[in-house]
Design a protein around this motif. Structure first.
Motif, PDB file in Angstrom:
ATOM      1  N   SER A  87       0.857  -1.193   0.000  1.00  0.00           N
ATOM      2  CA  SER A  87       0.000   0.000   0.000  1.00  0.00           C
ATOM      3  C   SER A  87       0.889   1.237   0.000  1.00  0.00           C
ATOM      4  CB  SER A  87      -0.899   0.018   1.247  1.00  0.00           C
ATOM      5  OG  SER A  87      -0.095   0.246   2.391  1.00  0.00           O
ATOM      6  N   GLY A  88       0.269   2.375  -0.241  1.00  0.00           N
ATOM      7  CA  GLY A  88       1.027   3.627  -0.162  1.00  0.00           C
ATOM      8  C   GLY A  88       1.555   3.849   1.250  1.00  0.00           C
ATOM      9  N   MET A  89       0.742   3.519   2.256  1.00  0.00           N
ATOM     10  CA  MET A  89       1.184   3.714   3.641  1.00  0.00           C
ATOM     11  C   MET A  89       2.367   2.820   3.975  1.00  0.00           C
ATOM     12  SD  MET A  89      -0.186   6.289   4.814  1.00  0.00           S
ATOM     13  CE  MET A  89       0.855   6.217   6.263  1.00  0.00           C
ATOM     14  N   ILE A  92       5.357   4.626   2.618  1.00  0.00           N
ATOM     15  CA  ILE A  92       5.714   5.784   3.458  1.00  0.00           C
ATOM     16  C   ILE A  92       6.382   5.305   4.752  1.00  0.00           C
ATOM     17  CG2 ILE A  92       4.726   7.686   4.823  1.00  0.00           C
ATOM     18  CD1 ILE A  92       2.553   7.875   2.535  1.00  0.00           C
ATOM     19  N   GLU A 156       4.489  16.594   0.378  1.00  0.00           N
ATOM     20  CA  GLU A 156       3.617  16.044  -0.671  1.00  0.00           C
ATOM     21  C   GLU A 156       3.638  17.013  -1.853  1.00  0.00           C
ATOM     22  OE1 GLU A 156      -0.329  15.082   0.775  1.00  0.00           O
ATOM     23  OE2 GLU A 156       0.477  13.767   2.342  1.00  0.00           O
ATOM     24  N   ASN A 160      -2.785  16.761   0.269  1.00  0.00           N
ATOM     25  CA  ASN A 160      -4.121  16.157   0.283  1.00  0.00           C
ATOM     26  C   ASN A 160      -4.738  16.314   1.660  1.00  0.00           C
ATOM     27  OD1 ASN A 160      -6.394  14.539   0.098  1.00  0.00           O
ATOM     28  ND2 ASN A 160      -5.282  12.608   0.085  1.00  0.00           N
ATOM     29  N   ASP A 185       6.047  12.569  -1.301  1.00  0.00           N
ATOM     30  CA  ASP A 185       4.892  11.743  -1.661  1.00  0.00           C
ATOM     31  C   ASP A 185       4.229  12.441  -2.850  1.00  0.00           C
ATOM     32  OD1 ASP A 185       2.376  10.653  -2.007  1.00  0.00           O
ATOM     33  OD2 ASP A 185       1.864  10.593   0.127  1.00  0.00           O
ATOM     34  N   THR A 187       1.832  11.191  -4.895  1.00  0.00           N
ATOM     35  CA  THR A 187       0.631  10.447  -5.289  1.00  0.00           C
ATOM     36  C   THR A 187      -0.341  11.279  -6.111  1.00  0.00           C
ATOM     37  OG1 THR A 187       0.803   9.066  -3.317  1.00  0.00           O
ATOM     38  CG2 THR A 187      -1.368   9.176  -4.347  1.00  0.00           C
ATOM     39  N   LEU A 188      -0.623  12.516  -5.673  1.00  0.00           N
ATOM     40  CA  LEU A 188      -1.650  13.303  -6.363  1.00  0.00           C
ATOM     41  C   LEU A 188      -1.171  13.870  -7.699  1.00  0.00           C
ATOM     42  CD1 LEU A 188      -3.242  12.985  -3.713  1.00  0.00           C
ATOM     43  CD2 LEU A 188      -3.999  15.328  -3.991  1.00  0.00           C
ATOM     44  N   SER A 207       1.309   6.250  -3.583  1.00  0.00           N
ATOM     45  CA  SER A 207       0.278   5.242  -3.422  1.00  0.00           C
ATOM     46  C   SER A 207      -0.126   4.888  -4.851  1.00  0.00           C
ATOM     47  CB  SER A 207      -0.924   5.811  -2.665  1.00  0.00           C
ATOM     48  OG  SER A 207      -2.039   4.958  -2.879  1.00  0.00           O
ATOM     49  N   THR A 209      -2.275   2.827  -5.555  1.00  0.00           N
ATOM     50  CA  THR A 209      -3.717   2.566  -5.467  1.00  0.00           C
ATOM     51  C   THR A 209      -4.518   3.575  -6.284  1.00  0.00           C
ATOM     52  OG1 THR A 209      -3.226   2.015  -3.147  1.00  0.00           O
ATOM     53  CG2 THR A 209      -5.550   2.168  -3.760  1.00  0.00           C
ATOM     54  N   LYS A 210      -3.947   4.763  -6.476  1.00  0.00           N
ATOM     55  CA  LYS A 210      -4.711   5.868  -7.065  1.00  0.00           C
ATOM     56  C   LYS A 210      -4.581   5.860  -8.587  1.00  0.00           C
ATOM     57  CE  LYS A 210      -4.940   6.721  -2.698  1.00  0.00           C
ATOM     58  NZ  LYS A 210      -5.984   6.114  -1.904  1.00  0.00           N
ATOM     59  N   GLY A 220      -1.574  -0.498  -3.475  1.00  0.00           N
ATOM     60  CA  GLY A 220      -0.124  -0.646  -3.639  1.00  0.00           C
ATOM     61  C   GLY A 220       0.594   0.645  -3.363  1.00  0.00           C
ATOM     62  N   LEU A 362      -9.327   8.181  -4.085  1.00  0.00           N
ATOM     63  CA  LEU A 362      -9.145   9.213  -5.116  1.00  0.00           C
ATOM     64  C   LEU A 362      -8.342   8.603  -6.251  1.00  0.00           C
ATOM     65  CD1 LEU A 362      -5.953  10.402  -4.945  1.00  0.00           C
ATOM     66  CD2 LEU A 362      -6.848  11.369  -2.849  1.00  0.00           C
TER      67      LEU A 362
HETATM   68  C1  LIG Z   1      -1.251  11.526  -0.764  1.00  0.00           C
HETATM   69  C2  LIG Z   1      -1.469  10.121  -0.296  1.00  0.00           C
HETATM   70  N1  LIG Z   1      -0.428   9.399   0.141  1.00  0.00           N
HETATM   71  C3  LIG Z   1      -0.566   8.149   0.596  1.00  0.00           C
HETATM   72  C4  LIG Z   1      -1.805   7.543   0.636  1.00  0.00           C
HETATM   73  C5  LIG Z   1      -1.926   6.164   1.186  1.00  0.00           C
HETATM   74  O1  LIG Z   1      -2.080   5.239   0.171  1.00  0.00           O
HETATM   75  P1  LIG Z   1      -2.716   3.783   0.409  1.00  0.00           P
HETATM   76  O2  LIG Z   1      -4.160   3.985   0.663  1.00  0.00           O
HETATM   77  O3  LIG Z   1      -2.410   3.071  -0.872  1.00  0.00           O
HETATM   78  O4  LIG Z   1      -2.020   3.199   1.578  1.00  0.00           O
HETATM   79  C6  LIG Z   1      -2.919   8.240   0.186  1.00  0.00           C
HETATM   80  C7  LIG Z   1      -4.253   7.623   0.229  1.00  0.00           C
HETATM   81  O5  LIG Z   1      -5.267   8.249  -0.033  1.00  0.00           O
HETATM   82  C8  LIG Z   1      -2.753   9.569  -0.293  1.00  0.00           C
HETATM   83  O6  LIG Z   1      -3.785  10.303  -0.720  1.00  0.00           O
END
Ligand SMILES: Cc1ncc(COP(=O)(O)O)c(C=O)c1O
Length: 418
Positions: A87-89, A92, A156, A160, A185, A187-188, A207, A209-210, A220, A362
């Motif tokens: 996962s993203g977490m 991190i 970030e 977010n 990070d 992700t966005l 992440s 996942t997005k 992921g 998201l």
């Molecule tokens: C900016 C950001 N980083 C990390 C995450 C965590 O990702 P994950 O849900 O895949 O663990 C999210 C989840 O919404 C996110 O928005």
């Protein structure tokens, strides 16, 4: 087939690290769904444990499907290597834990994804680790918060859900002046919109996942190492054995060897496969996400029920100039936040939507909406919510790739009800 000849991201995201010749001609990698790998001799297994063969041992350590994703994402971000996580977490947590020891500090912004905030402010605290949080876009405050115990700066690309954009080039300059790496990070943004390593960042986290998988079908994360940071500096004596083993990829080796393996943050190969499949259409999806989000943001500003809109694409956004300078010129992200008159109005509005999905995610191709205050931030105290700019009147919208007219029509009819 080499992908080195492709320069445009829209081509690279599809063809990078493709290897049909190794996959029996298949155009997508096989899903190696096996917990452990057979070795013909005891010597070979022993040599593999010693890192001499590059063969696989056990899925928690490495997996061939995951490795395709890792190579692809490292290349797309301009990194030298990557570790894919569950996962993203997980990404991190691994990236930060690889650098932190009890008593250490790091500097970060106050515009953080909810679980990152919890990890930094509450969980790390239990291990005597301090996250010094300043205004994410205030570079002077970022530098002032650095001291002898600081191990890195963490930001970030687009906060977010605050939608602020720190100047990554300046943050990298500050970090490097103090012998520190910059972790981002992204992700966005995705590497379609912004590549932090090109701006000076040392480590990029996503992440997946997005927007990478893009269909809400896989979770992921990934840690990408630029391989550029010089860890041979007084702040990182504990990196020495990893430098000896892996040179410029010392950090990634520490992430993988110490944390990924032992915390068990393995990515499931099916999820890697789905993410690789998603990458084939990511550039196309991002193009539409960015265009739609911009139009929706502008549309929201025309509605009297909407009290404020936060989106870096709007000319009056405090982050507009920075975002214009460090994004790829194609847009400003697919997520925005806006305010209605009250929590009650937010609920009424969300309950009146007919197409937009009300859920906690998201970056999906579908348009998604959430009221963060009463969901992700439900258990937060008022002071922390204020610090993170989570107000009762706030809605977060992840704009999908449907026809923008349909998205605006749905929003419009729901606004009419409040
Ligand atoms: C900016 C950001 N980083 C990390 C995450 C965590 O990702 P994950 O849900 O895949 O663990 C999210 C989840 O919404 C996110 O928005």
């Amino acid at each position: 087939m080499s992908s080195a000849k492709y320069h445009d991201f829209r081509t690279r995201v599809i063809h990078e690290c493709q290897s049909p010749a190794d996959w029996e001609g298949a155009t997508l990698p096989p899903i190696y769904q096996s917990a452990a790998n057979l070795h013909q001799t005891a010597e070979n297994l022993s040599d593999t444990f010693a890192g001499k063969t590059g063969d696989h041992i056990y899925m928690r350590l490495t997996n061939p499907t995951n490795q395709v994703l890792e190579k692809k994402l490292a290349s797309l971000e301009g990194g030298a290597g990557a570790v894919a996580t569950s996962s993203g977490m997980a990404a991190i947590t691994n990236a930060c834990m690889a650098l932190l020891r009890a008593g250490d500090e790091f500097v970060t912004g106050n515009s953080l994804f909810m679980s990152s905030y919890v990890l930094f402010a509450n969980i790390f605290k239990k291990y005597d680790i301090t996250a010094r949080m300043v205004e994410s876009t205030d570079m002077a405050a970022l530098e002032e918060a650095i001291n002898d115990k600081t191990r890195f700066i963490y930001l970030e690309t687009i906060g977010n859900p605050k939608m602020d954009v720190p100047n990554l080039g300046k943050a990298a300059e500050i970090a490097h002046r103090h012998g520190l790496p910059l972790l981002v990070d992204s992700t966005l943004a995705t590497p379609y919109l912004c590549r932090p390593i090109e701006l000076g960042a040392d480590i990029v986290i996503h992440s997946t996942t997005k927007y990478f998988s893009g269909h809400g079908d896989a979770t992921g994360g990934v840690v990408i190492d630029s391989g550029k940071f010089n860890w041979q500096n007084d702040r990182f004596p504990d990196l020495k054995p990893f430098i000896d083993r892996k040179g410029p990829l010392a950090f990634l080796d520490k992430v993988w060897r110490e944390h990924h393996i032992n915390f068990g943050t393995t990515q499931a190969p099916l999820h890697s496969y789905l993410t690789i499949l998603g990458l084939d259409t990511m550039a196309l999806r991002m193009e539409r996400h960015l265009a739609n989000a911009h139009k929706v943001a502008e549309f929201l500003t025309t509605r009297p029920e909407v009290k404020w809109v936060r989106y870096p694409g709007l000319a009056d956004s405090p982050s507009h100039q920075t975002a214009s300078g460090q994004f790829n010129g194609q847009g400003f992200g697919g997520v925005l936040s806006f305010g209605l008159g009250s929590k009650e109005e937010c609920f009424k509005f969300i309950n009146s939507l007919k197409m937009v999905y009300n859920l906690a995610n998201l970056g999906d191709c579908k348009t998604l909406i959430i009221h963060p205050y009463s969901s992700q931030y439900l258990s937060f105290d008022e002071q922390t919510r204020q610090k993170l700019s989570i107000t009762e009147d706030m809605i977060r919208l992840s704009v999908g790739i449907e026809a923008v007219e349909d998205i605006c029509d749905d929003i419009s009819q729901a606004l009419d009800t409040i």
